[in-house]
Design an enzyme around this catalytic site. Structure first.
Site, short mmCIF file in Angstrom:
data_model
loop_
_atom_site.label_atom_id
_atom_site.label_comp_id
_atom_site.label_asym_id
_atom_site.label_seq_id
_atom_site.Cartn_x
_atom_site.Cartn_y
_atom_site.Cartn_z
N TYR A 2 3.36 22.51 4.26
CA TYR A 2 4.06 22.18 3.02
C TYR A 2 4.08 23.35 2.06
O TYR A 2 3.09 24.08 1.95
CB TYR A 2 3.37 20.99 2.34
CG TYR A 2 4.11 20.54 1.11
CD1 TYR A 2 5.25 19.77 1.24
CD2 TYR A 2 3.71 20.94 -0.15
CE1 TYR A 2 5.97 19.38 0.13
CE2 TYR A 2 4.42 20.55 -1.27
CZ TYR A 2 5.54 19.78 -1.13
OH TYR A 2 6.26 19.40 -2.23
N TRP A 26 6.67 25.54 -1.27
CA TRP A 26 7.97 25.86 -1.88
C TRP A 26 8.58 27.14 -1.35
O TRP A 26 9.78 27.36 -1.53
CB TRP A 26 7.83 25.92 -3.40
CG TRP A 26 8.22 24.62 -4.02
CD1 TRP A 26 7.58 23.42 -3.85
CD2 TRP A 26 9.32 24.38 -4.89
NE1 TRP A 26 8.23 22.45 -4.57
CE2 TRP A 26 9.30 23.01 -5.23
CE3 TRP A 26 10.32 25.18 -5.43
CZ2 TRP A 26 10.24 22.43 -6.08
CZ3 TRP A 26 11.25 24.60 -6.28
CH2 TRP A 26 11.21 23.23 -6.59
N1 LIG Z 1 -3.68 18.76 -9.06
C1 LIG Z 1 -2.40 18.87 -8.77
N2 LIG Z 1 -2.02 19.49 -7.63
C2 LIG Z 1 -0.71 19.61 -7.33
C3 LIG Z 1 0.28 19.11 -8.20
C4 LIG Z 1 -0.14 18.45 -9.39
O1 LIG Z 1 0.67 17.95 -10.18
N3 LIG Z 1 -1.49 18.37 -9.64
N4 LIG Z 1 1.60 19.25 -7.88
C5 LIG Z 1 1.92 19.31 -6.46
C6 LIG Z 1 3.31 19.68 -6.23
S1 LIG Z 1 4.49 18.68 -6.97
C7 LIG Z 1 3.68 20.67 -5.39
S2 LIG Z 1 5.34 20.81 -4.98
C8 LIG Z 1 2.70 21.58 -4.76
C9 LIG Z 1 3.18 23.02 -4.68
O2 LIG Z 1 2.40 23.75 -3.81
P1 LIG Z 1 3.01 24.97 -2.99
O3 LIG Z 1 4.46 24.78 -2.75
O4 LIG Z 1 2.15 25.20 -1.81
O5 LIG Z 1 2.81 26.16 -4.04
P2 LIG Z 1 3.45 27.61 -4.08
O6 LIG Z 1 2.60 28.39 -5.02
O7 LIG Z 1 4.89 27.51 -4.41
O8 LIG Z 1 3.22 28.17 -2.61
C10 LIG Z 1 4.18 28.91 -1.94
C11 LIG Z 1 3.50 30.04 -1.18
O9 LIG Z 1 4.46 30.62 -0.31
C12 LIG Z 1 4.42 32.05 -0.43
N5 LIG Z 1 5.77 32.53 -0.08
C13 LIG Z 1 6.84 32.66 -0.88
N6 LIG Z 1 7.89 33.11 -0.17
C14 LIG Z 1 7.47 33.25 1.11
C15 LIG Z 1 8.13 33.67 2.31
O10 LIG Z 1 9.31 33.99 2.34
N7 LIG Z 1 7.38 33.67 3.45
C16 LIG Z 1 6.06 33.32 3.46
N8 LIG Z 1 5.42 33.36 4.61
N9 LIG Z 1 5.43 32.92 2.33
C17 LIG Z 1 6.13 32.88 1.18
C18 LIG Z 1 4.01 32.31 -1.84
O11 LIG Z 1 3.45 33.61 -1.98
C19 LIG Z 1 3.02 31.16 -2.10
O12 LIG Z 1 1.71 31.52 -1.76
O13 LIG Z 1 1.48 21.52 -5.52
C20 LIG Z 1 0.98 20.20 -5.64
N10 LIG Z 1 -0.35 20.22 -6.18
N1 LIG Z 2 7.46 25.91 -14.69
C1 LIG Z 2 7.33 25.11 -13.61
N2 LIG Z 2 8.17 24.07 -13.46
C2 LIG Z 2 8.03 23.25 -12.39
C3 LIG Z 2 7.05 23.47 -11.40
C4 LIG Z 2 6.17 24.57 -11.60
O1 LIG Z 2 5.25 24.81 -10.80
N3 LIG Z 2 6.34 25.36 -12.71
N4 LIG Z 2 6.97 22.64 -10.30
C5 LIG Z 2 8.15 21.86 -9.96
C6 LIG Z 2 7.83 20.79 -9.03
S1 LIG Z 2 7.56 21.18 -7.40
C7 LIG Z 2 7.82 19.49 -9.38
S2 LIG Z 2 7.55 18.29 -8.19
C8 LIG Z 2 8.07 19.07 -10.75
C9 LIG Z 2 7.04 18.05 -11.16
O2 LIG Z 2 7.42 17.38 -12.29
P1 LIG Z 2 6.35 16.50 -13.03
O3 LIG Z 2 5.43 15.90 -12.07
O4 LIG Z 2 7.08 15.58 -13.91
O5 LIG Z 2 5.61 17.65 -13.87
P2 LIG Z 2 4.17 17.73 -14.53
O6 LIG Z 2 4.20 18.93 -15.41
O7 LIG Z 2 3.13 17.72 -13.47
O8 LIG Z 2 4.04 16.42 -15.38
C10 LIG Z 2 4.91 16.19 -16.48
C11 LIG Z 2 4.12 15.63 -17.62
O9 LIG Z 2 3.68 14.32 -17.35
C12 LIG Z 2 2.62 14.03 -18.26
N5 LIG Z 2 1.74 13.04 -17.68
C13 LIG Z 2 0.72 13.23 -16.81
N6 LIG Z 2 0.16 12.06 -16.48
C14 LIG Z 2 0.82 11.10 -17.17
C15 LIG Z 2 0.70 9.68 -17.25
O10 LIG Z 2 -0.13 9.05 -16.61
N7 LIG Z 2 1.59 9.06 -18.05
C16 LIG Z 2 2.51 9.71 -18.77
N8 LIG Z 2 3.36 9.00 -19.51
N9 LIG Z 2 2.64 11.03 -18.72
C17 LIG Z 2 1.81 11.72 -17.92
C18 LIG Z 2 1.90 15.33 -18.49
O11 LIG Z 2 1.67 15.50 -19.88
C19 LIG Z 2 2.82 16.37 -17.89
O12 LIG Z 2 3.07 17.49 -18.74
O13 LIG Z 2 7.99 20.18 -11.63
C20 LIG Z 2 8.79 21.26 -11.19
N10 LIG Z 2 8.89 22.21 -12.27
MO LIG Z 3 6.63 19.45 -6.37
#
Ligand SMILES: Nc1nc2c(c(=O)[nH]1)N[C@H]1C(S)=C(S)[C@@H](COP(=O)(O)OP(=O)(O)OC[C@H]3O[C@@H](n4cnc5c(=O)[nH]c(N)nc54)[C@H](O)[C@@H]3O)O[C@H]1N2
Ligand SMILES: Nc1nc2c(c(=O)[nH]1)N[C@H]1C(S)=C(S)[C@@H](COP(=O)(O)OP(=O)(O)OC[C@H]3O[C@@H](n4cnc5c(=O)[nH]c(N)nc54)[C@H](O)[C@@H]3O)O[C@H]1N2
Ligand SMILES: [Mo]
Length: 766
Positions: free
Chosen positions: A116, A118
């Site tokens: 998994y 991005w």
């Molecule tokens: N506690 C907590 N944990 C969370 C979340 C949260 O809300 N709370 N959010 C979750 C969510 S929504 C998501 S989507 C995940 C995101 O988690 P990830 O998608 O795993 O996070 P990234 O940092 O985008 O990791 C991408 C990696 O790919 C590498 N990369 C980029 N381009 C390339 C390429 O072309 N080739 C190769 N081989 N590598 C490459 C980058 O250097 C980076 O290390 O995290 C989750 N984790």
């Molecule tokens: N800059 C930036 N933007 C991103 C990403 C990133 O890594 N960096 N990741 C992207 C990805 S993969 C995803 S999936 C999306 C995720 O999108 P979201 O999951 O919506 O993003 P978060 O920032 O984790 O959460 C949004 C807000 O929800 C609020 N929140 C947390 N828990 C609760 C709750 O129980 N109730 C309520 N009402 N609010 C709560 C927090 O204050 C938080 O700031 O974001 C995307 N956008």
């Molecule tokens: Mo995500």
């Protein structure tokens, strides 16, 4: 000095998940400027210039010493062992042999390719696409389903409303909000920091403009969130600082009030919904007084809000964060049910929109033509896991678990192959993940950088970044197709993922199936044909690939902004049935009830969480998305680094919680629970609910020997448990912690300093 070998490129256009940009070489440095057409570019672009030559780049193939010397096998030294540098040919020979050994001895399902992450924008070099193709043509692999983003919603929405993309991305648009919506009730907000990012790239950030236009027209915004910045200041939102994890209680009380006032849309509930007779009696005791105790929002405020809902066009949104939590299915279902009670689902700018504002590719009409994509090669292996159950799988092979109505068994995986993701940032309870990865025979990672994941791998193959490749940037809902031109030749000893897999496929006798005889450039031309043909069919200008490449970009025609399946269903529920069991909106689901899950009953319900603050861990931690980067990507970049304090990630906390602990702004703090601990720098602010602290994800895990993160990665303390038996989604957003001031000399942060790599060869050649 210009690194490009063929010609010295000084001015190119490229694309990232957070924006299209022009990169220009000035005074020996890359300067990045956003695309001229972007009305609200992302400051995250400032992380890019450091990517090409940062010391954290993996210089050459590196192998964990014990694996190289003793061979594959479970090993708890992963994460603390030394690395040796080896030549490409040597390492690829060994790796090809190991892939064959695992397939022969343990079967194809013993290889986990869920991988998994991005990765980078760019349709051909998309890391997961390349890995899946490679593993599929060489025999198959155990894969993952769903995402960390929306794991709970992705499973429940198709059962209660419809196909995930159709009812989320392509229903209510930002243009509709600007033009029609009178009240936006935003659970979890719609933070501009989040919509800065769109999967595949984004040429125009429209969210701020749309919200401003709506506000100028008089739209009222209500923010339900523990954090004030979850809606922009421009919209003067009413802020209801809710207790985290309790939104469904507020939703139920709002429904209770609307029904008590007789303002529910009985006709819509009868003609378009199934299950009202089940939910209605449950609402009877869900009074504002009941919800006030749970949510911390007083009953009078709940009553006042309920009275305004449904007067004028009302939109209920639900951020992804709400469902990245225990019982995360419930707020999604509750938000949809509230909108159904108000009777506006399917109206322009009204009803329910899951995820609007959480990502930049939501709330925009679908392009009228498909964008280039690498088609998925069928996987001969049928085995899969819900993506966030990876550590469970490794720790409990052969054991049963529940998922979406099925009783399934975890496969016994021996080799995990990860590219384009960073599980040692994204997964919960990192110390547990370390133990889980210790069970593998072999852990292979392609990474440009020495992330915590690379530091746990047995085989680390240095991949190029997107900046060193040609690709096509595109998203299904962004109008710009971008010819992504390289800024540089491959840096150091790195190779494209495609080139690495081509070499491995050759060694395994499957090169022809993998490459189909095409070079990377030929693949771009091939993938582009689909878009070109669709343009021809519409009678639109359709340049051939060379002309597109020379022009650098191509504007694609938009499809209709017509509300999609929900609008059609509203107009004609018989003729345009939803793909739910009843064909209707399922406010209650007899299918889900039939599964008999105690943690996901047959209608939206308030369920007490297992993880919640207590005497030892009195604070909620919100571990949300970082504003200064995408996840962990380019964490060393100028914008990400610049926002840290003392090199550590910033933790926000309320003045009352700080005072009670003798903490002042700028202090180093130690956040801990029974799973682990992390240091961070405190920022004291009244823009957060008291009793809640917030630490974003993505600061690279920088563990002390006991696993304590010196840098501020929240996933050392989060809980690794599924949202429920239904969806088994990631629950990383919320957990309970204690916090104290860290007295004494804090240890220096070493996250971006590469590990020592020994061995004779430093030039990356064999
Ligand atoms: N506690 C907590 N944990 C969370 C979340 C949260 O809300 N709370 N959010 C979750 C969510 S929504 C998501 S989507 C995940 C995101 O988690 P990830 O998608 O795993 O996070 P990234 O940092 O985008 O990791 C991408 C990696 O790919 C590498 N990369 C980029 N381009 C390339 C390429 O072309 N080739 C190769 N081989 N590598 C490459 C980058 O250097 C980076 O290390 O995290 C989750 N984790
Ligand atoms: N800059 C930036 N933007 C991103 C990403 C990133 O890594 N960096 N990741 C992207 C990805 S993969 C995803 S999936 C999306 C995720 O999108 P979201 O999951 O919506 O993003 P978060 O920032 O984790 O959460 C949004 C807000 O929800 C609020 N929140 C947390 N828990 C609760 C709750 O129980 N109730 C309520 N009402 N609010 C709560 C927090 O204050 C938080 O700031 O974001 C995307 N956008
Ligand atoms: Mo995500």
């Amino acid at each position: 000095m210009c690194r490009v070998s063929v010609e010295c490129v000084t001015d190119v256009t490229h694309s990232a998940h957070w924006g299209v940009f022009n990169a220009r070489r000035e005074d020996g440095r890359w300067r990045v400027r956003p695309h001229a057409g972007d009305p609200d570019p992302s400051p995250v672009l400032d992380n890019i210039p450091d990517a090409l030559d940062h010391p954290a780049r993996v210089a050459a193939p590196a192998v964990r010493r014990s694996w190289w010397e003793n061979g594959p096998g479970p090993d708890d030294r992963r994460g603390t062992d030394e690395y040796v540098e080896v030549g490409w040919d040597e390492v690829l020979d060994r790796l090809a042999g190991e892939l064959s050994r695992v397939r022969t001895d343990h079967g194809d399902a013993a290889i986990y390719g869920g991988s998994y992450g991005w990765a980078s924008a760019g349709r051909f070099h998309h890391a997961q696409g390349q890995l899946h193709r490679f593993l599929a043509v060489t025999g198959g692999y155990t894969q993952s389903v769903n995402t960390y983003s929306g794991g709970a919603a992705e499973v429940i929405l198709p059962r209660i409303l419809g196909g995930f993309d159709a009812v989320t991305r392509y229903s209510v648009s930002w243009d509709q909000v600007a033009a029609h919506t009178d009240t936006v009730l935003a659970f979890g907000g719609m933070a501009l920091k989040n919509s800065t990012v769109a999967s595949g790239g984004v040429s125009r950030h429209v969210e701020r403009g749309a919200m401003r236009s709506a506000r100028a027209r008089g739209t009222r915004f209500v923010l339900v969130s523990p954090l004030r910045p979850d809606l922009p200041d421009d919209v003067d939102a009413q802020w209801l600082p809710i207790e985290p994890g309790t939104d469904v209680a507020l939703m139920l009380a709002l429904m209770h009030e609307v029904v008590a006032a007789g303002r529910h849309d009985r006709e819509f509930l009868a003609t378009h919904c199934a299950g009202w007779e089940t939910l209605e009696p449950y609402l009877a005791s869900r009074t504002p007084e009941w919800a006030a105790v749970i949510t911390g929002i007083d009953a009078a405020t709940i009553r006042e809000l309920a009275a305004r809902l449904g007067t004028g066009r009302t939109l209920v949104t639900c951020a992804q964060s709400l469902q990245r939590a225990e019982h995360g299915e419930q707020p999604v279902w509750g938000g949809m049910a509230l909108a159904a009670v108000l009777g506006q689902i399917g109206l322009p700018g009204g009803g329910f929109c899951y995820g609007l504002g959480s990502l930049g590719h939501y709330g925009r009409p679908r392009n009228a033509v498909p964008v280039p994509t690498l088609k998925r090669t069928p996987n001969p292996v049928r085995e899969y896991i819900p993506v966030a159950r990876v550590a469970d799988m490794l720790l409990h092979p052969g054991e049963p678990y529940d998922y979406n109505g099925e009783r399934r068994t975890y496969p016994h995986v021996r080799l995990a192959y990860w590219i384009g993701g960073n599980p040692f940032h994204h997964h919960q309870d990192l110390n547990r993940l370390r133990r889980a990865v210790g069970r593998l025979d072999t852990f292979v990672v392609h990474e440009p950088f020495w992330t915590a994941t690379a530091r746990h791998a047995d085989v680390v193959l240095p991949s190029t970044t997107t900046l060193e490749r040609e690709d096509i940037g595109a998203s299904g809902s962004d109008p710009l197709l971008v010819a992504m031109k390289p800024l540089s030749a491959p840096v150091g000893g790195s190779r494209d993922d495609y080139a690495i897999f081509t070499e491995l496929a050759e060694r395994l006798g499957h090169a022809r199936e993998f490459t189909e005889g095409r070079t990377a450039r030929e693949w771009l031309g091939h993938l582009y044909l689909r878009t070109q043909k669709a343009l021809v069919d519409r009678g639109d200008p359709a340049p051939d690939f060379d002309d597109f490449w020379a022009a650098g970009e191509l504007e694609l025609p938009p499809g209709p902004d017509d509300g999609g399946v929900l609008a059609r269903f509203r107009a004609d529920p018989e003729g345009h049935r939803l793909p739910t069991p009843s064909g209707l909106i399922e406010i209650a689901s007899s299918t889900i009830a039939g599964f008999g899950y105690d943690d996901c009953p047959g209608h939206p319900a308030w369920l007490e969480p297992v993880e919640r603050p207590d005497a030892r861990h009195p604070l909620w931690l919100v571990a949300n998305q970082p504003s200064t980067r995408l996840h962990s990507q380019l964490d060393f970049g100028a914008h990400s680094r610049g926002a840290k304090r003392g090199g550590r990630e910033v933790l926000r906390m309320h003045p009352d919680d700080a005072a009670a602990r003798g903490i002042t702004d700028g202090d180093v703090v130690r956040m801990a629970n029974d799973r682990g601990a992390a240091l961070a720098t405190a920022r004291v602010t009244d823009e957060i609910r008291a009793g809640v602290v917030q630490l974003p994800t993505g600061a690279w895990w920088d563990p002390e020997p006991d696993g304590t993160c010196r840098h501020g990665n929240p996933n050392v303390v989060t809980r690794d448990a599924g949202s429920s038996k239904l969806a088994q989604g990631c629950t990383g957003q919320l957990c309970a912690v204690q916090l104290e001031r860290f007295d004494g000399d804090p240890p220096p942060v070493r996250a971006h300093v590469p590990p020592p790599v020994t061995g004779p060869r430093r030039d990356g050649t064999a």
